[in-house]
Scaffold this active site. Structure first.
Site, mmCIF file in Angstrom:
data_model
loop_
_atom_site.group_PDB
_atom_site.id
_atom_site.type_symbol
_atom_site.label_atom_id
_atom_site.label_comp_id
_atom_site.label_asym_id
_atom_site.label_seq_id
_atom_site.Cartn_x
_atom_site.Cartn_y
_atom_site.Cartn_z
ATOM 1 N N SER A 145 8.829 -0.767 -4.271
ATOM 2 C CA SER A 145 8.520 -1.209 -2.908
ATOM 3 C C SER A 145 8.107 -2.671 -2.928
ATOM 4 O O SER A 145 7.496 -3.147 -3.901
ATOM 5 C CB SER A 145 7.392 -0.390 -2.302
ATOM 6 O OG SER A 145 7.008 -0.930 -1.036
ATOM 7 N N TYR A 158 -1.076 3.107 -2.657
ATOM 8 C CA TYR A 158 0.381 3.270 -2.663
ATOM 9 C C TYR A 158 1.045 2.120 -3.402
ATOM 10 O O TYR A 158 1.952 2.332 -4.232
ATOM 11 C CB TYR A 158 0.886 3.331 -1.221
ATOM 12 C CG TYR A 158 2.392 3.376 -1.097
ATOM 13 C CD1 TYR A 158 3.087 4.563 -1.279
ATOM 14 C CD2 TYR A 158 3.120 2.220 -0.791
ATOM 15 C CE1 TYR A 158 4.473 4.611 -1.158
ATOM 16 C CE2 TYR A 158 4.498 2.253 -0.666
ATOM 17 C CZ TYR A 158 5.169 3.449 -0.849
ATOM 18 O OH TYR A 158 6.541 3.486 -0.739
#
Length: 256
Positions: A145, A158
């Protein structure tokens, strides 16, 4: 034109919706026999039906990847069985993103996010990669990501799991590359789930302001990158993290 994944077999985790679903559909359209996997059997069966209507091959295997080695091993075994005893491509896509900041994250949430986002793909790769080496080769595609490399004031937990996956990508490439297994990753930017109401506000859009794209992306963009990395077109690509993020990570524009 010959389908780029004709004759290949693939397992895509977390493929009952959004990015995973798009990857499963794209793989099947390019000739792969795909195992769709996730927790929701109804949605999984729907993805399989969509693939079959388009003339592709797919099976659904329900899996709750809770971070235990047993859950990952069971999925690998059943997927390999459904695919005729050979797994050519593994896409480690399944992941969760609980909102929150560092002060508001409790120990149970911390453990669950690492279990799903890091431990589950680790133990899945632990069993799949050696089998690929024994079979003469294969491909593993991880999902990272952009937030792993662009600090934000929220979502630290995350972001750290995605940083771990990008690091594992390079480490696994070194570990298994000599055995014919290519390991790479895709780092998506902000992606809007097509299942969302098109007329609804999407907070992620603001995170793409000041980028060349200027707007959130579609899951198909990630799927196209996954097809490339899984195909022979990427035969010389090892240990790479491919940014498919509208320029979010590396570019800042003005006037937007």
């Amino acid at each position: 034109m010959t389908p780029r994944l004709r004759g290949r077999t693939a397992l895509v985790t977390g493929s009952t919706s959004n990015i995973g679903r798009a990857i499963a559909l794209a793989f099947a359209a390019q000739g792969a026999h795909v195992v769709v996997s996730g927790r929701d059997e109804t949605r999984g069966d729907g993805v399989v039906a969509e693939i079959e209507r388009a003339g592709g091959r797919a099976d659904f295997v329900r899996a709750d990847l809770d971070g235990t080695a047993q859950a990952s091993q069971a999925l690998a075994a059943e997927a390999t069985r459904r695919l005729g005893g050979r797994l050519d491509v593994l896409v480690n896509n399944a992941g969760i993103y609980p909102p929150g900041t560092t002060p508001t994250t409790d120990p149970a949430t911390f453990d669950r996010v690492y279990a799903v986002n890091v431990k589950a793909p680790f133990f899945l790769t632990q069993v799949v990669a050696p089998a690929m080496v024994a079979a003469g080769g294969g491909v593993i595609v991880n999902l990272g990501s952009w937030v792993a490399r662009r600090g934000l004031p929220m979502g630290a937990l995350y972001a750290s799991t995605k940083g771990a996956m990008e690091t594992l990508t390079r480490a696994w490439s070194a570990e298994f590359g000599g055995g014919g297994v290519r390991v790479n990753a895709i780092s998506p930017g902000v992606i809007r789930d097509p299942a969302l109401d098109p007329s609804s506000q999407f907070a992620g859009e603001t995170l793409m302001h000041g980028t060349p794209a200027g707007t959130a992306g579609h899951p198909d963009a990630i799927a196209a990158a996954a097809v490339y990395l899984a195909s022979d077109d990427a035969a010389f690509v090892h240990g790479a993290v491919l940014d498919v993020d509208g320029g979010r990570t590396g570019v800042t524009t003005t006037g937007r």
